[in-house]
Write an enzyme that holds these catalytic residues in place. Structure first.
Site, PDB file in Angstrom:
ATOM      1  N   GLU A 136       4.923  -2.309  12.851  1.00 14.92           N
ATOM      2  CA  GLU A 136       3.809  -2.124  11.982  1.00 14.92           C
ATOM      3  C   GLU A 136       2.403  -1.811  12.862  1.00 14.92           C
ATOM      4  O   GLU A 136       2.094  -2.492  13.832  1.00 14.92           O
ATOM      5  CB  GLU A 136       3.276  -3.366  10.940  1.00 14.92           C
ATOM      6  CG  GLU A 136       2.190  -2.990  10.054  1.00 14.92           C
ATOM      7  CD  GLU A 136       2.058  -3.985   9.174  1.00 14.92           C
ATOM      8  OE1 GLU A 136       1.155  -3.912   8.236  1.00 14.92           O
ATOM      9  OE2 GLU A 136       2.586  -5.210   9.390  1.00 14.92           O
ATOM     10  N   ASP A 172       1.222   1.377   7.739  1.00 19.45           N
ATOM     11  CA  ASP A 172       0.270   0.621   6.808  1.00 19.45           C
ATOM     12  C   ASP A 172      -0.822   1.633   6.756  1.00 19.45           C
ATOM     13  O   ASP A 172      -1.729   1.572   7.648  1.00 19.45           O
ATOM     14  CB  ASP A 172      -0.077  -0.880   7.511  1.00 19.45           C
ATOM     15  CG  ASP A 172      -0.901  -1.504   6.393  1.00 19.45           C
ATOM     16  OD1 ASP A 172      -1.772  -0.974   5.879  1.00 19.45           O
ATOM     17  OD2 ASP A 172      -0.602  -2.776   6.305  1.00 19.45           O
ATOM     18  N   ARG A 205      -9.093  -4.116   0.355  1.00 20.21           N
ATOM     19  CA  ARG A 205      -7.899  -4.314   0.488  1.00 20.21           C
ATOM     20  C   ARG A 205      -7.200  -4.738  -0.828  1.00 20.21           C
ATOM     21  O   ARG A 205      -6.236  -5.589  -0.966  1.00 20.21           O
ATOM     22  CB  ARG A 205      -7.737  -5.384   1.800  1.00 20.21           C
ATOM     23  CG  ARG A 205      -5.974  -5.398   1.934  1.00 20.21           C
ATOM     24  CD  ARG A 205      -5.638  -6.445   3.058  1.00 20.21           C
ATOM     25  NE  ARG A 205      -4.238  -6.237   3.307  1.00 20.21           N
ATOM     26  CZ  ARG A 205      -3.711  -7.022   4.199  1.00 20.21           C
ATOM     27  NH1 ARG A 205      -4.395  -8.010   5.050  1.00 20.21           N
ATOM     28  NH2 ARG A 205      -2.368  -7.033   4.627  1.00 20.21           N
ATOM     29  N   GLU A 234       0.676  -4.091  -0.130  1.00 17.28           N
ATOM     30  CA  GLU A 234       0.290  -5.211   0.409  1.00 17.28           C
ATOM     31  C   GLU A 234      -1.139  -5.638   0.113  1.00 17.28           C
ATOM     32  O   GLU A 234      -2.091  -5.083   1.055  1.00 17.28           O
ATOM     33  CB  GLU A 234       0.692  -4.886   1.821  1.00 17.28           C
ATOM     34  CG  GLU A 234       0.640  -6.631   2.599  1.00 17.28           C
ATOM     35  CD  GLU A 234       0.888  -6.468   4.129  1.00 17.28           C
ATOM     36  OE1 GLU A 234       1.660  -7.136   4.599  1.00 17.28           O
ATOM     37  OE2 GLU A 234       0.487  -5.616   4.587  1.00 17.28           O
TER      38      GLU A 234
END
Length: 257
Positions: A136, A172, A205, A234
């Site tokens: 990631e 991501d 986020r 996420e």
């Protein structure tokens, strides 16, 4: 595309196994982080489909590699018990706050070579057990300063260099937007090496639709490329988990305007 949701950040007022049950009941696969603090028997009993989980407990791609490999093999056995096909890696061990246990603000050529060799060993471990390790990208500007190989360009370069089907990218897009931007071109470049994609909006986020990233356009680009893998949310819920899940599903199932 399959859609998954990270149980670490959704339904946070519930016990963990109940979070997994709620995500499963909503029709999503489930992502988890470290298995060390989880009741694996209880998670298995939920009958949920697990998409990915943390693939190591300690160590780094460039130091304490043997420790990394030992804990990776321990993680593989838990993944097999849960039926989880992907195990997530970072450049180094992270603390609970996302900061590296051992920061590396400068990455040398020797560190690049060591990381590639460590990833080769992890890929062979994945091949032996029939699972995939995914590397990631993280951002070093806001959330993870001092993490080596943080940018998507770095993780892509390492995965390309190893060239093994049991090592792929966990791309991501939240992290990449902060660190690099130009997301659709990044997806096109990384497409042959994708293992899974994770999403959240920038800067908070939270779920798609709450920030600056045009996720319906990204979903359209993924469909154009023929991506049939997993997209995992996420993210935190901006104003209620049910709304967050609906926004996530809509972003990746409705046509972009």
């Amino acid at each position: 595309m399959r859609l998954a949701v990270c149980a670490e950040l959704m339904f946070v007022d519930l016990p963990f196994a109940e979070r997994v049950e709620r995500i499963d009941a909503a029709g999503f696969d489930v992502e988890i982080w470290t298995w060390m603090s989880k009741d694996i028997a209880a998670l298995k009993k939920t009958g949920a489909v697990f998409s990915s989980m943390t693939g190591y407990v300690g160590g780094s791609l460039t130091h304490e590699q043997d420790r990394l490999l030992v804990t990776a093999e321990q993680s593989v056995h838990v993944a097999l018990e849960l039926g989880c096909p992907r195990l997530n890696l970072h450049g180094t061990e992270l603390r609970l706050d996302g900061l590296p246990v051992t920061p590396a603000y400068e990455v040398t050529g020797a560190m690049w070579l060591t990381a590639a060799r460590t990833l080769e060993r992890l890929a062979k471990l994945g091949e032996r057990y029939g699972v995939m390790f995914v590397l990631e990208n993280l951002n070093t500007e806001v959330n993870h300063p001092g993490v080596p190989f943080g940018k998507a360009a770095d993780t892509l370069a390492l995965v390309e260099a190893v060239g093994h089907p049991h090592l792929r990218l966990m791309l991501d897009l939240y992290q990449a937007q902060i660190g690099e931007g130009n997301l659709i071109e990044l997806i096109r470049k990384a497409f042959p090496y994708l293992g899974e994609i994770q999403v959240a909006d920038v800067p908070t986020r939270c779920e798609p639709g709450t920030g600056e990233i045009n996720y319906p356009m990204i979903a359209a680009a993924l469909r154009e490329l023929g991506y049939d893998g997993t997209v995992g949310l996420e993210a935190f819920a901006s104003a209620g988990t049910d709304l967050a899940l609906r926004r996530f599903r809509d972003a990746f199932t409705k046509e972009a305007i």
